[in-house]
Each structure stands twice: as structure tokens, then as C-alpha cells.
Scaffold this active site. Sequence first.
Site, PDB file in Angstrom:
ATOM      1  N   TYR A  27       0.710  -1.268   0.235  1.00 34.58           N
ATOM      2  CA  TYR A  27       0.058  -0.009  -0.008  1.00 34.58           C
ATOM      3  C   TYR A  27       0.819   1.222   0.027  1.00 34.58           C
ATOM      4  CZ  TYR A  27      -3.470   3.342   1.862  1.00 34.58           C
ATOM      5  OH  TYR A  27      -4.211   4.541   1.943  1.00 34.58           O
ATOM      6  N   SER A 136      -5.103   8.389   5.891  1.00 31.08           N
ATOM      7  CA  SER A 136      -4.408   8.165   7.254  1.00 31.08           C
ATOM      8  C   SER A 136      -4.181   9.548   8.049  1.00 31.08           C
ATOM      9  CB  SER A 136      -3.216   7.302   7.290  1.00 31.08           C
ATOM     10  OG  SER A 136      -3.575   6.204   6.842  1.00 31.08           O
ATOM     11  N   TYR A 140      -6.108  10.375  11.807  1.00 30.51           N
ATOM     12  CA  TYR A 140      -5.311  10.856  12.870  1.00 30.51           C
ATOM     13  C   TYR A 140      -5.679  12.204  13.377  1.00 30.51           C
ATOM     14  CZ  TYR A 140      -2.550   6.642  12.179  1.00 30.51           C
ATOM     15  OH  TYR A 140      -2.031   5.369  11.908  1.00 30.51           O
TER      16      TYR A 140
END
Length: 171
Positions: A27, A136, A140
Amino acid sequence: MAKFKIRPATASDCSDILRLIKELAKYEYMEDQVMLTEKDLLEDGFGEHPFYHCLIAEVPKEHWTPEGHSIVGFAMYYFTYDPWIGKLLYLEDFFVMSDYRGFGIGSEILKNLSQVAMKCRCSSMHFLVAEWNEPSINFYKRRGASDLSSEEGWRLFKIDKEYLLKMAAEE
């Protein structure tokens, strides 16, 4: 899919952990850099003095992957120390398989990690995210993470093994 379980990894999970590490590396366009073996994971994480800890996400049989895997996510972490603020939980790797995203698995793993950090009296959790990985970064940030590279100007460095050997041999 409402049913999944987050639990500490056991030695018998090493093959699945390695599989997920390789999926994460793919990924991140870095699959050729995974040198670790299942034996390394076993020795390094489940011996007398483990170098890492790991949580895994497991789904019931009716939700297994087409390849027959029940473990669909993991978080590998360890504890470190900052002389300014004390104990830290360092999140080294965190991955949920793409077909299993959006069901709360990642959020639950992060919740469990936060509970571990609080139980161990850690001041914070640190981790790296690739600059291009906006999903991501947003995941977060929605949970209160701050970007130290832009806010505090820190840069990450590494010294590879060949240079460690060279420095260690200097007289």
C-alpha cells in the site's frame, strides 16, 4: 459488519502479522523493503524481552477474507522514552485491509492503543505517516493528532546497518 474483536497478538499470529506487514508495505509502495521473516517476528515479539507488542483485529468466520484469513488488521507498537515528557507509546505500523475499512476497526484499534498508553502512564503516542497518505493523516487528525513536522519542524533520520557497523568498528 458489527462483529470483530481486537486482541493482543499471540505467537501463532506471526504469519498473519507478516502478511499484513507486506500488505501495508505494498500500500505504501515499499513492498520490496520488507526483509523480516516470520521467525524474526516470533523471536522479536514473543521472547523473554519482546521488542514490540501487537494488537490484531479478527473477524468471525462469516466475514473471513476470500483467502480464508480471519485477521484483517493490526497495530505494532513499542514503548520508548522522551527525556522531556517521559514514557511514549510508539505506533510503528497500523493497517486494516481495504475491504474492512469503514467498519470502525481502525477506530477500535486506536481506542485500544490509547487504553494501553493510559494504563502504562504514557505522555503521548507518536507515529509516522507518509506525506501522500491523506486518508491516514485525516484519520489521525480527526482524533486529535498533530503534525510535528509542520508544527515543530522535526526531521526524521536513520543510520543503516552498514554505517552502524562502520561506526561500531572505529577505534
